[in-house]
Design a protein around this motif. Structure first.
Motif, mmCIF file in Angstrom:
data_model
loop_
_atom_site.group_PDB
_atom_site.id
_atom_site.type_symbol
_atom_site.label_atom_id
_atom_site.label_comp_id
_atom_site.label_asym_id
_atom_site.label_seq_id
_atom_site.Cartn_x
_atom_site.Cartn_y
_atom_site.Cartn_z
ATOM 1 N N LEU A 155 51.394 52.175 9.257
ATOM 2 C CA LEU A 155 51.667 52.637 10.620
ATOM 3 C C LEU A 155 52.439 51.568 11.385
ATOM 4 C CD1 LEU A 155 48.395 54.411 11.766
ATOM 5 C CD2 LEU A 155 50.637 55.434 11.402
ATOM 6 N N ASN A 156 52.026 50.306 11.211
ATOM 7 C CA ASN A 156 52.728 49.203 11.864
ATOM 8 C C ASN A 156 54.199 49.221 11.497
ATOM 9 O OD1 ASN A 156 51.183 47.703 13.655
ATOM 10 N ND2 ASN A 156 49.950 46.899 11.972
ATOM 11 N N GLY A 157 54.445 49.426 10.191
ATOM 12 C CA GLY A 157 55.822 49.497 9.731
ATOM 13 C C GLY A 157 56.566 50.642 10.382
ATOM 14 N N PHE B 53 59.857 49.893 15.595
ATOM 15 C CA PHE B 53 60.955 49.968 16.571
ATOM 16 C C PHE B 53 60.448 49.904 18.020
ATOM 17 C CE2 PHE B 53 59.504 54.214 15.781
ATOM 18 C CZ PHE B 53 59.535 54.835 17.017
ATOM 19 N N LEU B 54 59.141 50.121 18.214
ATOM 20 C CA LEU B 54 58.608 50.111 19.573
ATOM 21 C C LEU B 54 58.348 48.686 20.047
ATOM 22 C CD1 LEU B 54 56.025 53.003 19.172
ATOM 23 C CD2 LEU B 54 58.122 53.095 20.501
ATOM 24 N N PRO B 55 58.349 48.464 21.391
ATOM 25 C CA PRO B 55 57.972 47.138 21.909
ATOM 26 C C PRO B 55 56.545 46.790 21.499
ATOM 27 C CG PRO B 55 58.749 48.593 23.694
ATOM 28 C CD PRO B 55 58.725 49.402 22.448
ATOM 29 N N ASP B 56 56.242 45.516 21.415
ATOM 30 C CA ASP B 56 54.971 45.047 20.866
ATOM 31 C C ASP B 56 53.736 45.749 21.426
ATOM 32 O OD1 ASP B 56 55.723 43.486 18.903
ATOM 33 O OD2 ASP B 56 55.316 41.545 19.875
ATOM 34 N N GLY B 57 53.591 45.738 22.753
ATOM 35 C CA GLY B 57 52.393 46.338 23.378
ATOM 36 C C GLY B 57 52.248 47.801 23.023
ATOM 37 N N VAL B 58 53.357 48.536 23.195
ATOM 38 C CA VAL B 58 53.343 49.970 22.910
ATOM 39 C C VAL B 58 53.045 50.228 21.439
ATOM 40 C CG1 VAL B 58 54.644 52.115 23.153
ATOM 41 C CG2 VAL B 58 55.083 50.222 24.725
ATOM 42 N N GLN B 59 53.613 49.374 20.597
ATOM 43 C CA GLN B 59 53.405 49.536 19.148
ATOM 44 C C GLN B 59 51.925 49.482 18.807
ATOM 45 O OE1 GLN B 59 54.867 46.358 16.727
ATOM 46 N NE2 GLN B 59 54.496 47.468 14.821
ATOM 47 N N SER B 60 51.240 48.484 19.362
ATOM 48 C CA SER B 60 49.822 48.341 18.997
ATOM 49 C C SER B 60 49.013 49.520 19.520
ATOM 50 C CB SER B 60 49.258 47.017 19.521
ATOM 51 O OG SER B 60 49.272 47.019 20.934
ATOM 52 N N VAL B 61 49.392 50.028 20.725
ATOM 53 C CA VAL B 61 48.688 51.210 21.239
ATOM 54 C C VAL B 61 48.934 52.409 20.321
ATOM 55 C CG1 VAL B 61 48.579 52.891 23.111
ATOM 56 C CG2 VAL B 61 48.736 50.457 23.642
ATOM 57 N N ALA B 62 50.207 52.626 19.980
ATOM 58 C CA ALA B 62 50.554 53.760 19.121
ATOM 59 C C ALA B 62 49.819 53.669 17.795
ATOM 60 C CB ALA B 62 52.065 53.797 18.900
ATOM 61 N N VAL B 63 49.791 52.487 17.235
ATOM 62 C CA VAL B 63 49.134 52.309 15.934
ATOM 63 C C VAL B 63 47.638 52.588 16.059
ATOM 64 C CG1 VAL B 63 48.510 50.641 14.158
ATOM 65 C CG2 VAL B 63 50.862 50.756 15.000
ATOM 66 N N THR B 64 47.040 52.071 17.142
ATOM 67 C CA THR B 64 45.599 52.279 17.311
ATOM 68 C C THR B 64 45.284 53.769 17.436
ATOM 69 O OG1 THR B 64 45.718 50.287 18.653
ATOM 70 C CG2 THR B 64 43.602 51.416 18.568
ATOM 71 N N VAL B 65 46.094 54.474 18.245
ATOM 72 C CA VAL B 65 45.841 55.908 18.418
ATOM 73 C C VAL B 65 46.054 56.650 17.111
ATOM 74 C CG1 VAL B 65 46.637 58.004 19.559
ATOM 75 C CG2 VAL B 65 46.404 55.884 20.871
ATOM 76 N N MET B 66 47.194 56.410 16.480
ATOM 77 C CA MET B 66 47.522 57.160 15.269
ATOM 78 C C MET B 66 46.547 56.870 14.130
ATOM 79 S SD MET B 66 49.874 59.230 15.817
ATOM 80 C CE MET B 66 50.281 59.715 14.153
ATOM 81 N N SER B 67 46.031 55.646 14.098
ATOM 82 C CA SER B 67 45.168 55.288 12.969
ATOM 83 C C SER B 67 43.888 56.119 12.957
ATOM 84 C CB SER B 67 44.822 53.798 13.013
ATOM 85 O OG SER B 67 44.057 53.536 14.178
ATOM 86 N N LYS B 68 43.553 56.683 14.127
ATOM 87 C CA LYS B 68 42.365 57.537 14.148
ATOM 88 C C LYS B 68 42.602 58.847 13.401
ATOM 89 C CE LYS B 68 40.389 54.606 16.833
ATOM 90 N NZ LYS B 68 39.914 53.456 16.040
ATOM 91 N N PHE B 69 43.891 59.196 13.254
ATOM 92 C CA PHE B 69 44.205 60.498 12.678
ATOM 93 C C PHE B 69 44.592 60.436 11.203
ATOM 94 C CE2 PHE B 69 44.647 61.104 17.181
ATOM 95 C CZ PHE B 69 44.139 62.373 17.387
#
Lengths: 381, 266
Positions: free
Chosen positions: A306-308, A312-328
């Motif tokens: 997911l990190n990979g 392309f997202l900025p650092d903060g947004v990336q970690s949020v996106a990854v955290t949310v998506m990882s639940k799914f």
């Protein structure tokens, strides 16, 4: 006897091509390895059989995993006692699952609606518990039923088929060992045959009678149909399909465990059929593929991937996106499946097949308007 | 020959008693729904059963088709005692029924609705016929299409039957019964809730069916329908048969007037 309407024949031809070219079109989806493709094909058979009962008659069985389990155990016993050849294994898997279905169906079909579903569920859970406890001599309990080098294999011994010097014997078809792609292609051929059979049943007077029972059982009996044997036949046929699927699971991997009979497996089967489209020819197959794909591919995605993906997202947004998506994804793939299922049942009660139909109609209507516009243009000039 | 001619009962013998309701009683708990009903239906005739609301007409019909077991007495059809038989067995003997609210296969096409009963007639109560397509059964298909033409439903043969109007559903149900070439056709208020126009169309349709020698038992409220069709009329009141005979005789019967109008006969 083997004839089909032109429409059905086209569908069968297209379906066969799609199934046989799986190793090609699954490549970009990252699922083109034999073990997974075998599962796709086998669970499609399972779902096609289930759809003959649920799709045509509307009787929702929650116990079909039991027949799958019986098929697997029977096939492995056939490997142990008779021969490593798949033909007797599948033959006995289908026959035993059919007998088992006849027994369970005879009692369950005395009720309809929710009571029928509960009865099938109860029988299946009973079989599952028995496989774990009392029947351990037959099922080998928690370990699962395995083949061994020193099994009798009466037919093989009689015919003088030797074993390889080392390793476990492999299931075979008339002497050809069925590993990897060989196993997949054999299963694919069986799937195509099953699809053909389901087309025949759908188009036949027998299929029409089953639909009649779903539509109006009162009219059926006052029209002179004895609905009970029709229901029982449908139940046994779908149980035999499940037994065949179970047998094939054993052919591709000669081990049988009780977990195959658990109610979650029956539940998955219901999900597959509804997701794809109940009562349609293709729906259950598509549903089986989607769910098996999610189960194997979605569940394999991890945080690193997911990190990979979100790099392309900025650092903060990336970690949020990854955290949310990882639940799914990964362990949470059931969450995705649940959401998709809810969406489909609410917005597309006819399943994915209905969605595709709707899209097709929309495109057709649009092209019709274009035609009209073109006609009008022509008239004006 | 067209399907029209084929739909005639094959061996109608006038004067032959085809249906005999013999001394039937039916109690629901303490309620005597039917008392001592004795009724004979001659082959080839149209026999109407009339009566005020709650007289037991529908109960009688349900006893005949095996939906309700009689408390005592028996129903004999063509030498077979129907009491205790399953509904599908009774149908297989040659009795088809039209319901008060049309019972059709709403999810099937109109054409399949008419073809399905033909399979029950040809193949019996149970047969696993898996390897021939419904649409390849040319003979049954032609017969069904002929009936649909006659009933004005041919243009809608591909539609789901559930999408038909109420009047069309009733006619469809009638076609479903007729394709079975029954020896006895039971009609439960075939014009209930219909407009005058639809009622007249239905009367014409039933007259043409009747003219082919079909035996019909009809339950009806509408006297216009009854007197247009019936050869014999039986009057039920409070679960008892109070009169039975040709239309004119029943019309003039003082007991019938009393039952309908509540005026004691003088």
């Amino acid at each position: 006897m083997f004839s089909l309407s032109r429409k059905d024949f086209t569908l069968l031809a297209v379906f066969s091509v799609i199934v046989m070219t799986m190793p090609i079109w699954l490549q970009p989806l990252g699922a083109a390895y034999p073990g997974l493709m075998q599962k796709f094909v086998i669970y499609a058979i399972f779902a096609i059989g289930f759809n003959i009962l649920f799709g045509l008659t509307g009787y929702l069985s929650f116990g079909h995993a039991a027949f799958l389990g019986v098929g697997s155990y029977t096939a492995v016993w056939s490997f142990k006692l008779l021969s490593m050849d798949m033909i007797p294994a599948l033959f006995f898997a289908v026959v035993f699952a059919g007998i088992f279905a006849l027994f369970i169906g005879f009692f369950s079909l005395r009720r309809s609606g929710i009571y029928f579903s509960i009865l099938t569920l109860a029988f299946a859970q009973m079989s599952y518990s028995l496989a774990y406890s009392v029947l351990t001599p037959i099922t080998n309990g928690e370990t699962g039923l395995l083949i061994a080098r020193d099994d009798p294999r009466a037919i093989d011994t009689m015919l003088g088929v030797g074993q390889s010097a080392s390793g476990m014997p492999m299931p075979s078809l008339i002497g050809i060992e069925l590993g990897g792609y060989g196993g997949f292609y054999i299963c694919a051929l069986v799937l195509i045959a099953c699809f053909f059979l389901s087309q025949k049943i759908f188009a036949s007077p027998f299929g029409m009678a089953l639909r009649g029972i779903k539509s109006n059982p009162t009219r059926m009996i006052y029209t002179g149909f004895n609905t009970k044997p029709y229901m029982l036949t449908a139940f046994v046929i779908s149980g035999m399909f499940a037994g065949l699927a179970g047998g094939l699971l054993a052919v591709t991997d000669p081990i049988a465990g009780a977990e195959r009979m658990q109610w979650t497996e029956s539940g998955n089967l219901v999900l597959m059929t509804i997701l794809g489209g109940v009562g349609t020819l293709l729906g259950p197959v598509i549903g089986a593929w989607v769910i098996k794909y999610c189960e194997n591919i979605f569940s394999a995605i991890n945080t690193q991937m997911l990190n990979g993906f979100f790099e392309f997202l900025p650092d903060g947004v990336q970690s949020v996106a990854v955290t949310v998506m990882s639940k799914f994804v990964g362990e949470g793939w059931h969450l995705t499946l649940g959401l998709v299922f809810v969406l489909i049942v609410v917005f597309l009660p006819g399943g994915l097949v209905e969605g595709a139909e709707k899209l097709r109609h929309r495109f057709r209507r649009r092209s019709d308007t274009y035609d009209l516009a073109a006609d009008a243009q022509e008239k004006r000039t | 020959m067209t399907a029209q001619a084929k739909a005639v009962a094959p061996d109608a013998v006038p004067g032959n008693i085809v249906l005999h309701v013999a001394d039937v009683f039916k109690n629901f708990g303490g309620l005597k729904a039917l008392s001592d009903i004795d009724l004979q239906v001659e082959e080839g005739t149209t026999h109407a059963i009339i009566g005020p609301n709650g007289a037991g007409k529908s109960t009688l019909l349900n006893v005949i088709i095996g939906r309700l077991p009689p408390t005592s007495g028996a129903v004999v059809f063509d030498g077979n005692v129907l009491t205790g038989m399953a509904p599908h067995e009774i149908n297989q003997l040659g009795i088809s029924r039209v319901f008060q609210t049309p019972e059709i296969f709403a999810d099937l096409s109109v054409l399949n609705n008419v073809m399905a009963p033909a399979f029950a007639r040809r193949d019996g109560a149970f047969r696993v016929n898996m390897f021939r397509a419904v649409m390849d059964e040319a003979e049954i298909r032609a017969e069904a299409e002929g009936l649909l033409r006659e009933f004005g439903l041919y243009a809608r043969r591909e539609d789901h039957a559930g999408a038909l109007s109420r009047g069309d559903k009733r006619r469809l149900e009638l076609a479903m019964c007729l394709i079975q070439r029954p020896r006895l056709l039971l009609l439960d208020e075939p014009t209930a809730g219909m407009s005058r126009h639809d009622t007249n169309t239905t009367i014409e349709l039933l007259k043409s069916i009747k003219s082919r020698g079909m035996t019909i038992v009809i339950i009806e409220h509408d006297m216009h329908v009854v007197f247009s069709l019936a050869d014999r009329i039986s009057v039920l009141a409070q679960g008892r048969l109070i009169a039975s005979g040709p239309p004119q005789q029943v019309k003039d019967d003082p007991r019938v007037k009393e039952a309908y109008l509540g005026v004691p006969a003088e």
